[in-house]
Write an enzyme that holds these catalytic residues in place. Structure first.
Site, PDB file in Angstrom:
ATOM      1  N   SER A  41     -55.854 -72.036  45.785  1.00 59.52           N
ATOM      2  CA  SER A  41     -55.939 -71.371  44.489  1.00 59.52           C
ATOM      3  C   SER A  41     -55.425 -69.939  44.497  1.00 59.52           C
ATOM      4  O   SER A  41     -54.954 -69.448  43.473  1.00 59.52           O
ATOM      5  CB  SER A  41     -57.394 -71.377  43.998  1.00 59.52           C
ATOM      6  OG  SER A  41     -58.246 -70.734  44.928  1.00 59.52           O
ATOM      7  N   HIS A 302     -60.368 -64.742  41.098  1.00 56.71           N
ATOM      8  CA  HIS A 302     -59.048 -65.012  41.665  1.00 56.71           C
ATOM      9  C   HIS A 302     -58.076 -63.933  41.176  1.00 56.71           C
ATOM     10  O   HIS A 302     -58.364 -63.259  40.177  1.00 56.71           O
ATOM     11  CB  HIS A 302     -58.522 -66.378  41.215  1.00 56.71           C
ATOM     12  CG  HIS A 302     -59.202 -67.542  41.880  1.00 56.71           C
ATOM     13  ND1 HIS A 302     -60.368 -68.091  41.408  1.00 56.71           N
ATOM     14  CD2 HIS A 302     -58.872 -68.262  42.989  1.00 56.71           C
ATOM     15  CE1 HIS A 302     -60.736 -69.100  42.178  1.00 56.71           C
ATOM     16  NE2 HIS A 302     -59.856 -69.219  43.150  1.00 56.71           N
TER      17      HIS A 302
END
Length: 345
Positions: A41, A302
């Site tokens: 990710s 993220h």
């Protein structure tokens, strides 16, 4: 002695005195010169938004590839195509060769094998390892629970006891994945000099220098002592382990362990535009769909679009150098730059 003399004569006749053998220019095959990203990710584009429809839940594919992902923010001279094969949640096994799938997708190395039939791959950048034995997402969840349940001990108290053992167990798995990538390219006729293989590490998405008003469900629900350990110890030890994996496979290494300093989630206070990482993010519309509900928090913590842009510019700088390793650090201009240093230890 006679054989050596004859061989020397042949070499002189073939190449001429002082003339080295002629090497081909660049990768073999046909098609556009290409940079490819593989991994999980942190490089797929998770957190950057605008995910391609085929990776945003269609038929069970939650790889969350974004057009804002790092690979698309690079600007390497001669590169004509940029391809993102990374998938959120991927482990080293899913990057390497084998009958393994992540969110319905086959091995990323197998996908690379298909790609080289139509593209000339000049750069492969890989970000993987955190979903192996370190289970970084599980670490984040444990630290959230420590904040939520007040009588719990800090999560770092328990995690640090086995953290180095987890990293040591991860390293050979990352090594295996990188060797599989090299094997795919070798089968396609590539020599190691035909392309650059880069392994990058992870940035700390959250730091301790955040306002207390944001240490809650509105932003970053974690204890300060845990955030200190994640930034100063956990992420840097993980980076050191990945540096070892790069060294064992002859890959170049890009250290991101300090890339988020000053720009972590919640560090911008009232102005999240200054941040390069997503805060706790809940997609409310996903909660009404049983298939999408388990992924409603997937984007949290993220690199966001701005973070991917910064990492992409640092990667671009690194690829232009001959250095075996560099660290992405914030410069005087406020941007990330490739700095000639090894790891953040």
């Amino acid at each position: 002695m006679l054989f050596v003399a004859v061989l020397a004569a042949v070499l002189v006749l073939t190449w001429g005195p002082g003339t080295p053998p002629v090497r081909r220019q660049g990768p073999p095959g046909t098609g556009p010169l290409t940079i490819v990203s593989l991994g999980d990710s942190t490089i797929s584009g998770e957190g950057a938004g605008d995910y391609t429809p085929d990776t945003n839940g269609a038929n069970g594919d939650w790889c969350h590839r974004s057009p804002h992902a790092e690979v698309f923010q690079t600007d390497v001279p001669g590169i004509e195509a940029k391809v993102n094969l990374a998938c959120s949640g991927a482990t080293s096994a899913q990057v390497g060769l084998g009958d393994v799938k992540q969110y319905t997708e086959p091995s990323q190395a197998e996908q690379l094998a298909s790609l080289v039939k139509t593209h000339r791959v000049a750069v492969v950048v890989v970000a993987v390892g955190a979903n192996d034995d370190p289970h970084f997402s599980q670490l984040v969840n444990e630290c959230f629970q420590s904040w939520f349940i007040t009588d719990h001990a800090p999560c770092s108290d328990t995690i640090k006891a086995t953290w180095q053992d987890r990293i040591d167990a991860m390293v050979p798995k990352v090594v295996s994945a990188l060797r599989d990538v090299r094997q795919v390219l070798a089968r396609a006729g590539y020599e190691t000099e035909d392309y650059q293989l880069v392994l990058q590490s992870y940035a700390a998405p959250i730091g301790p220098d955040i306002a207390a008003a944001l240490q809650n469900l509105n932003g970053c629900p974690f204890r300060s002592e845990d955030l200190v350990w994640v930034r100063d110890k956990g992420v840097r030890a993980l980076s050191d382990g990945l540096a070892r994996a790069a060294g064992e496979t002859g890959a170049r290494f890009l250290d991101l362990s300090r890339a988020g300093d000053g720009h972590e989630a919640c560090s911008g206070g009232a102005d999240p535009a200054k941040e390069w990482f997503s805060r706790l993010t809940l997609q409310l519309h996903d909660l009404s769909d049983a298939d999408r509900a388990p992924h409603a928090l997937q984007e949290s913590f993220h690199p966001n679009a701005a973070g991917h842009a910064q990492i992409g510019r640092c990667l671009t700088e690194f690829l232009a150098t001959p250095l075996p390793s560099s660290a992405c650090l914030v410069g005087a201009d406020g941007n990330l730059h490739a700095t000639p240093t090894l790891t953040a230890s």
